[in-house]
Design a protein around this motif. Structure first.
Motif, PDB file in Angstrom:
ATOM      1  N   MET A   1       0.834  -1.167   0.000  1.00 52.58           N
ATOM      2  CA  MET A   1       0.000   0.000   0.000  1.00 52.58           C
ATOM      3  C   MET A   1       0.888   1.242   0.000  1.00 52.58           C
ATOM      4  N   SER A   2       0.692   2.132  -0.936  1.00 52.71           N
ATOM      5  CA  SER A   2       1.478   3.360  -0.945  1.00 52.71           C
ATOM      6  C   SER A   2       0.597   4.512  -0.472  1.00 52.71           C
ATOM      7  N   VAL A   3       1.243   5.499   0.094  1.00 50.55           N
ATOM      8  CA  VAL A   3       0.533   6.666   0.621  1.00 50.55           C
ATOM      9  C   VAL A   3       1.253   7.927   0.183  1.00 50.55           C
ATOM     10  N   CYS A   4       0.557   9.021   0.279  1.00 56.07           N
ATOM     11  CA  CYS A   4       1.155  10.333   0.088  1.00 56.07           C
ATOM     12  C   CYS A   4       1.706  10.756   1.451  1.00 56.07           C
ATOM     13  N   ILE A   5       2.945  11.188   1.491  1.00 58.34           N
ATOM     14  CA  ILE A   5       3.544  11.684   2.734  1.00 58.34           C
ATOM     15  C   ILE A   5       3.717  13.190   2.583  1.00 58.34           C
ATOM     16  N   THR A   6       3.116  13.931   3.501  1.00 60.86           N
ATOM     17  CA  THR A   6       3.224  15.381   3.488  1.00 60.86           C
ATOM     18  C   THR A   6       3.813  15.830   4.815  1.00 60.86           C
ATOM     19  N   ILE A   7       4.814  16.691   4.738  1.00 59.21           N
ATOM     20  CA  ILE A   7       5.445  17.259   5.932  1.00 59.21           C
ATOM     21  C   ILE A   7       5.373  18.767   5.807  1.00 59.21           C
ATOM     22  N   ASN A   8       4.814  19.401   6.831  1.00 57.97           N
ATOM     23  CA  ASN A   8       4.689  20.855   6.834  1.00 57.97           C
ATOM     24  C   ASN A   8       5.473  21.444   8.005  1.00 57.97           C
ATOM     25  N   ASP A   9       6.502  22.227   7.675  1.00 54.47           N
ATOM     26  CA  ASP A   9       7.255  23.003   8.672  1.00 54.47           C
ATOM     27  C   ASP A   9       7.856  22.155   9.792  1.00 54.47           C
TER      28      ASP A   9
END
Length: 138
Positions: A1-9
Motif C-alpha cells: 500500500m502506498s501513501v502520500c507523505i506530506t510534511i509541513n514546517d
C-alpha cells in the motif's frame, strides 16, 4: 500500500541545536523519492521522525490526510531499513524480509508473495536461503 507523505514546517532539535528547521515536502503516492545530502545534515533524523522513532518538535506529518505526529510507531504501517544492518543473525534473508509481515499476522500466502516480490525488486532473491553471516557487506 502506498501513501502520500506530506510534511509541513518540520522542526527537530536536540537541546539548543536545531537539526531540521521548517522543512516541508510532499512525496506523492507511488512516487520514488530519495533523500540526498552530506553526513549529518538530517536525512536519517527526518526518516526516524516519519517512522516515529524520534520526537517532532514542530510541524505536521501526514500519511494521506491523516496526521501521524502522535501515532505510535507500531501503528504507522511503515518500515525502515537501518544503516547498521539491523537484521536477525539467526534468520535467513527470506525470514528477515518476511519478519514484519509475520509480526503483523499477515496470511502465509501474502507473506510469501510480498517477500518474493521485494526480494526480486532488491535483486536479493538468489540469497533467500542464506544466513546473514554468509552475505557480503558490499
Amino acid at each position: 500500500m502506498s501513501v502520500c507523505i506530506t510534511i509541513n514546517d518540520a522542526v527537530k532539535k536536540y537541546g539548543d541545536n536545531t537539526i531540521i528547521s521548517d522543512l516541508s515536502l510532499k512525496v506523492r503516492e507511488g512516487e520514488f523519492f530519495t533523500l540526498l545530502g552530506p553526513s549529518g545534515c538530517g536525512k536519517t533524523t527526518l526518516l526516524r521522525m516519519i517512522a516515529g522513532f524520534n520526537s517532532i518538535e514542530g510541524g505536521d506529518f501526514y500519511f494521506n490526510d491523516k496526521r501521524i505526529n502522535d501515532i505510535d510507531p507500531a501503528r504507522r504501517n511503515i518500515g525502515m531499513v537501518f544503516q547498521n544492518y539491523a537484521i536477525f543473525p539467526n534468520m535467513t534473508v527470506r525470514d528477515n524480509v518476511a519478519f514484519g509481515l509475520k509480526n503483523r499476522k499477515v496470511d502465509k500466502a501474502t507473506i510469501e508473495q510480498e517477500t518474493d516480490k521485494f526480494m526480486k525488486l532488491m535483486h536479493i532473491d538468489e540469497y533467500k536461503d542464506r544466513m546473514p553471516d554468509r552475505l557480503s557487506g558490499g
